[in-house]
Design an enzyme around this catalytic site. Structure first.
Site, PDB file in Angstrom:
ATOM      1  CB  ALA A   1      -0.785   0.138   1.228  1.00  0.00           C
TER       2      ALA A   1
ATOM      3  CE  LYS B   1      13.471   5.459  19.525  1.00  0.00           C
ATOM      4  NZ  LYS B   1      14.417   5.546  18.814  1.00  0.00           N
TER       5      LYS B   1
END
Length: 357
Positions: free
Chosen positions: A47, A210
């Site tokens: 995509a 993170k």
């Protein structure tokens, strides 16, 4: 049930730096990946909202190219969805829908995981889908696998790390080349290590996202990114988020004392809960985190009975991150589970109060 030698069919969403490197490796290194996965890996669908990004990619003749990522996920016969679009939306809705349909997902989207990790994990577990996200922390360094699998029998008390390559590159340049903060940031942008709008990196948002993921695997709980302190109350840059307040004079003063400044992401167990922060600190050169140079990442786990375990490697870059993405795809093809491995379902984390800090 598919034959173990049947192709493992993948939909790739997004053709940015990491997406393009992933697509290129899927085609160029097909033989090696098939050996690692135990079966061929087929790029069934890609995509791309901007078709020009596909120029120069030698896609297999059978690969469908679609502009709509929602439609790509609904193509019949897929074994996994690889989400490399980034951001919260529409990536979040697409990943949620894929998991709800029982499809395995690989993502490098640390912002999405930090914002919706609890919900995505719940959906994956309820649907019997697998969710892997090694590339979301550490780029090409297998930090999460080490934490979730190799340290599964260790009670981790603290995780500390340099986990944002952009800010580390900037601080390194300020120290090595005696640059001011603005000049070092400009140099990082020219080198391709900092975005035109560097806020996510220099304000500590990327590292905080993170750290949320590391906390999930190290402590078995999800915390909110907003609960990660990004403004130091003392030391270099105090009073401003991330490295916004770190000046050349701070770096020079630290160097005169034989120290270095690094942005330290840290989460620690306390009696009151988890204390989490991402702030610049002056550290001794013998500290393992002082070994982080350029865009390199270093993460240290402290716990019993293992003591101290350090993981280091490249923290950014398309090829390195793509390697982590494809390692997750190969793991799915071999029948392995989610990144959290055999750990129990996560809870919502208890954060220590400011008074307890």
């Amino acid at each position: 049930m598919a034959s173990p030698t049947a192709p493992f069919r993948v939909a790739l969403l997004g053709v940015g730096t990491v997406g393009r490197a992933t697509a290129d490796s899927l085609v160029r290194d097909a033989g090696r990946l098939a050996e690692a996965a135990g079966r061929p890996i087929e790029l069934a669908v890609i995509a791309a909202r901007t078709p020009a990004r596909l120029q120069g990619l030698a896609l297999p003749a059978g690969t469908q190219v679609l502009a709509d990522p929602h439609a790509a996920v609904e193509v019949p016969g897929l074994d996994a969805v690889v989400e490399l679009m980034g951001g919260d939306s529409p990536a979040g809705e697409i990943v949620e829908a894929a998991l709800r349909a029982g499809r395995s997902v690989v993502t490098a989207n640390k912002h999405l995981l930090a914002a919706r990790g609890q919900a995505l994990e719940t959906t994956a577990r309820q649907a019997g889908a697998r969710l892997r996200f090694e590339a979301a922390v550490g780029g090409g360094t297998p930090v999460l696998r080490v934490c979730a699998s190799d340290l599964a029998a260790v009670r981790i008390e603290c995780v500390r790390g340099v986990i944002n390559g952009t800010t580390n590159w900037i601080l390194d340049a300020m120290e090595r080349d005696h640059l001011g903060a603005g000049a070092a940031l400009a140099a990082a942008q020219v080198a391709g290590y900092a975005e035109t709008d560097p806020s996510f990196d220099v304000d500590g948002i990327d590292a905080a996202d993170k750290l949320v993921i590391l906390v999930r695997l190290a402590f078995g709980t999800w915390i909110s990114p907003a609960a990660v302190a990004r403004i130091a109350v003392d030391g270099p840059g105090a009073g401003r988020p991330g490295i916004r307040g770190v000046e050349a004079t701070d770096v020079a003063a630290a160097e005169a004392r034989g120290h270095r400044i690094r942005v330290i992401a840290e989460a620690r167990r306390t009696a009151a809960g988890i204390v989490a922060s991402v702030v610049p600190r002056e550290i001794d050169p013998d500290d393992p985190l002082a070994r982080a140079h350029g865009i390199g990442n270093v993460v240290v786990f402290e716990g019993e009975p293992a003591g101290t375990v350090m993981v280091a490697g490249p923290g950014a870059g398309g090829p390195a991150t793509a390697a982590a993405v494809l390692a997750d795809v190969a793991a799915l093809a071999r029948g392995e589970g989610s990144t959290w491995a055999g750990s129990a379902a996560a809870a919502v984390g208890l954060l220590a109060t400011e008074a307890a800090r």
